[in-house]
Design a protein around this motif. Sequence first.
Motif, PDB file in Angstrom:
ATOM      1  N   LEU A  16       0.811  -1.223   0.000  1.00  0.00           N
ATOM      2  CA  LEU A  16       0.000   0.000   0.000  1.00  0.00           C
ATOM      3  C   LEU A  16       0.845   1.274   0.000  1.00  0.00           C
ATOM      4  N   VAL A  59      -4.855  -4.658  -5.124  1.00  0.00           N
ATOM      5  CA  VAL A  59      -5.104  -4.275  -3.718  1.00  0.00           C
ATOM      6  C   VAL A  59      -4.702  -2.819  -3.526  1.00  0.00           C
ATOM      7  N   ALA A  62      -7.393  -0.703  -5.104  1.00  0.00           N
ATOM      8  CA  ALA A  62      -8.665  -0.725  -4.359  1.00  0.00           C
ATOM      9  C   ALA A  62      -8.570   0.122  -3.097  1.00  0.00           C
ATOM     10  N   CYS A  63      -7.395   0.119  -2.476  1.00  0.00           N
ATOM     11  CA  CYS A  63      -7.233   0.827  -1.195  1.00  0.00           C
ATOM     12  C   CYS A  63      -6.548   2.183  -1.356  1.00  0.00           C
ATOM     13  N   PRO A  65      -6.379   5.812  -1.382  1.00  0.00           N
ATOM     14  CA  PRO A  65      -7.296   6.864  -0.934  1.00  0.00           C
ATOM     15  C   PRO A  65      -7.475   7.976  -1.978  1.00  0.00           C
ATOM     16  N   SER A  67      -8.076   7.582  -4.961  1.00  0.00           N
ATOM     17  CA  SER A  67      -9.114   7.229  -5.929  1.00  0.00           C
ATOM     18  C   SER A  67     -10.491   7.220  -5.266  1.00  0.00           C
ATOM     19  N   ALA A  68     -10.537   7.602  -3.996  1.00  0.00           N
ATOM     20  CA  ALA A  68     -11.803   7.586  -3.278  1.00  0.00           C
ATOM     21  C   ALA A  68     -12.303   9.001  -3.032  1.00  0.00           C
TER      22      ALA A  68
END
Lengths: 71, 327
Positions: A16, A59, A62-63, A65, A67-68
């Motif tokens: 990450l 992973v 998806a994790c 931040p 992209s959130a």
Amino acid sequence: MGSNPITFGELVNACLNNPGFFHALQDNPAQAITEAGYEATPLVIESLKHLDYNAIRKVFHACDPTSAPMC
Amino acid sequence: MSMSECILTSQIDAVVDRIGADLGASSPFLAHEVLHWIRQISPGGEPAAHFLSVRMFPILRLPEYVVQSLAVAPDDGFHRSLISSTVHGYYYIRLIDDLVDGDRDLELERKILPVAGYFLSEFQFGYQKHFSAEHEFWQVFRRLWTASTVSSAEDAMQRSVGFAEFERVSSRKFSAAGIPVAATCHHYGRADLAPAWLDLVDGLGRWSQMVDDILDWHQDRGLGRATYFLTEGERQRRREESLEEWILREGCDWGFDLLNEWMNRLQESSAQLGNPGLMEYLAGRKAWAAEQHSTLRNGLAELARLAGILGQATRANTPCGAGTTIT
């Protein structure tokens, strides 16, 4: 990291925080593993070739931040 | 991109242009800084893509779903006001949240903080054009806006989040998203439908907050934020187990199973709202979550395999840090 084997938690953090390592591990496992402080034995190199690096990279995405966009 | 997304994109772009023009009329420098911030928080630097992103709470789409279920001719002026209000409201909440969360370089946010007042007034002006001061809508506005601000403030102060706190505080941060939904019900004379639509917003808020808790666990832990997922991880993990090992062993499945259960309930309760577009949206979110579940489970399993390989490998004498380090 000391001389103990890397833990699963450290690897997740690496995935990450430093996804570049996994690109290096896939592209040139012998060099990446040596630079990380491990002996690049043929058995280790062969095992590394069979990992699904795409699954690991997903992973990170998806994790990720950034992209959130939710508040 | 669908026709509806094209229209939304051009409307969002128009709102952002107006933010630049409004602020730029007094201070071109400030307008430049604010637009820079807006692009910075937008994935890909595109404000419209930000609002239409799969992980974004559907704050702009929900009023559309309400109108579709009413089978009335949409009042375009009203919906333009809603979009403008909602975009400004989102930037207000986001600016404050970023400062409270402290998860990025905050120099720019601190500099532009007074602009929060502009965002807030534009958020409210959008409704003042359509509802008189005495209109009952304002009671709903006040209730939802207060709930949202109180939850955001209280959530930032929590040190651990059990299910009760998650339900009462964390998942209520999305309450403000109910304001344009309630406004739509009131505007078309169907205030009676507002409670059912607000239940949907609450349910979707709970689901969305849990998605955030699961996917952002690493960042949340790094920043010392308390979330329901992290709190449960600390409670459920075995004594000798790390949080990451718990996530691999059962935490990932636990979190996504919970999401799936909540989404099933949400789909059941939303069927009465009579909107195929909404049902399609919820089905899409469910499929997306299943995909994230599989991504996390498979990726973590591969990392566990890698840990096993490295566990068997001999450590060389090379001091770690001489070259590339893993962590």
